[in-house]
Design an enzyme around this catalytic site. Sequence first.
Site, short mmCIF file in Angstrom:
data_model
loop_
_atom_site.label_atom_id
_atom_site.label_comp_id
_atom_site.label_asym_id
_atom_site.label_seq_id
_atom_site.Cartn_x
_atom_site.Cartn_y
_atom_site.Cartn_z
N ASP A 154 0.85 -1.19 0.00
CA ASP A 154 0.00 0.00 0.00
C ASP A 154 0.89 1.24 0.00
O ASP A 154 1.78 1.38 0.85
CB ASP A 154 -0.90 0.02 1.24
CG ASP A 154 -2.02 -1.00 1.16
OD1 ASP A 154 -2.26 -1.53 0.06
OD2 ASP A 154 -2.64 -1.29 2.20
N ASP B 182 -11.46 -6.44 6.53
CA ASP B 182 -10.21 -7.18 6.83
C ASP B 182 -9.92 -7.14 8.32
O ASP B 182 -9.45 -8.12 8.90
CB ASP B 182 -9.03 -6.56 6.08
CG ASP B 182 -9.16 -6.65 4.57
OD1 ASP B 182 -9.97 -7.48 4.09
OD2 ASP B 182 -8.47 -5.89 3.86
#
Length: 374
Positions: A47, A329
């Site tokens: 990310d 998540d």
Amino acid sequence: MASDEPTAKKPKLSEKKEKENTECPGETAAAKLSPNSLFGMGNPLLDICAVVDKDFLDKYALKPNDQILADDSHKALFEELVKKFNVEYHAGGATQNSIKIAQWMIQEPHNVGTFFGCIGKDKFGQILKQKAEEAHIDAHYYEQDEEPTGTCAACITGDNRSLVAHLAAANCYKKEKHLDLEENWMLVEKAKVYYIAGFFLTVSLESILKVAKHASENNKLFCLNLSAPFICQFFKDNLMQVMPYVDLLFGNETEASAFAKEQDFETKDIKEIAKKTQALPKVNKKRQRIVVFTQGNDDTVLASGDKTETFPVEKVDPKDIVDTNGAGDAFVGGFLSELVQEKPLDLCVRAGHYAGHVIIKQSGCTFPEKPDYK
């Protein structure tokens, strides 16, 4: 909990007394944890987060709040993001996020979570390895040089995040070149709980089936996430090949509805969908399937044994919400952190709700140094 030695008094998951031909985790006190108890396999992404301007979004035709897969028009985006803006890096990807959150909730010992996935032999791959190490997860990546490391650009403008994912190397995982290697398979065998997000069904079905069959044959817990409506729709055959081995299925209300439609359940009621999903054919008869469906701010639905329960979600003040993207998540990570310790299912849900609340108050799937969870 920091000891590497299993307790002598505590029966393992596989040794529990069967009840009405089913087993549910969490019928005894918490188990002591050792490294590699929790195994995850999926699409590792680095990310890359940065606050950008409207001109940057316009240049790449991005909406302020969106999630898309990168195409040819986004090729230069990632390098430009790094060069032009002040970026932060985080180890990402759905499964890796959940393993990371579970480890954060557990704290000690380190490396309770193992993670397999494919990266490139490049700068971003090196950063991803470093970030996984900082998160105290035992990441063993298959490294290849045909595709670059998968990345997800998080372009932040105000309260909005535009996500652009480039799977690249994540799509290149090979069972015979990584999972089948003796030193890697030994790590699989050490685990007692397995978790894979549905996204990996598009990458390596054969790898998922090998792990799922191992779990089933050894009466360990195999967990899968529906992950997205398109998985239920366009990868239905792959999903249904794995479903007989699934001991615990996660999903949200949108995914549950898509799954029900594809399975001709003829109901839109989330509780009914959970029950019908629970009743689908299953290989390991010693465990009845558990189904967990989250519904955003609405009650979480859990079907286990012969009952379906709902658990209210504590409300969060809208002004405290920074980013809801990692909530799913995080819920799974919180849930798994208790499941791997053989805690009761209601405590697993509670931990999932807590982790989700922490993550939505942060930018990206990030968290404070330690959880404030009791």
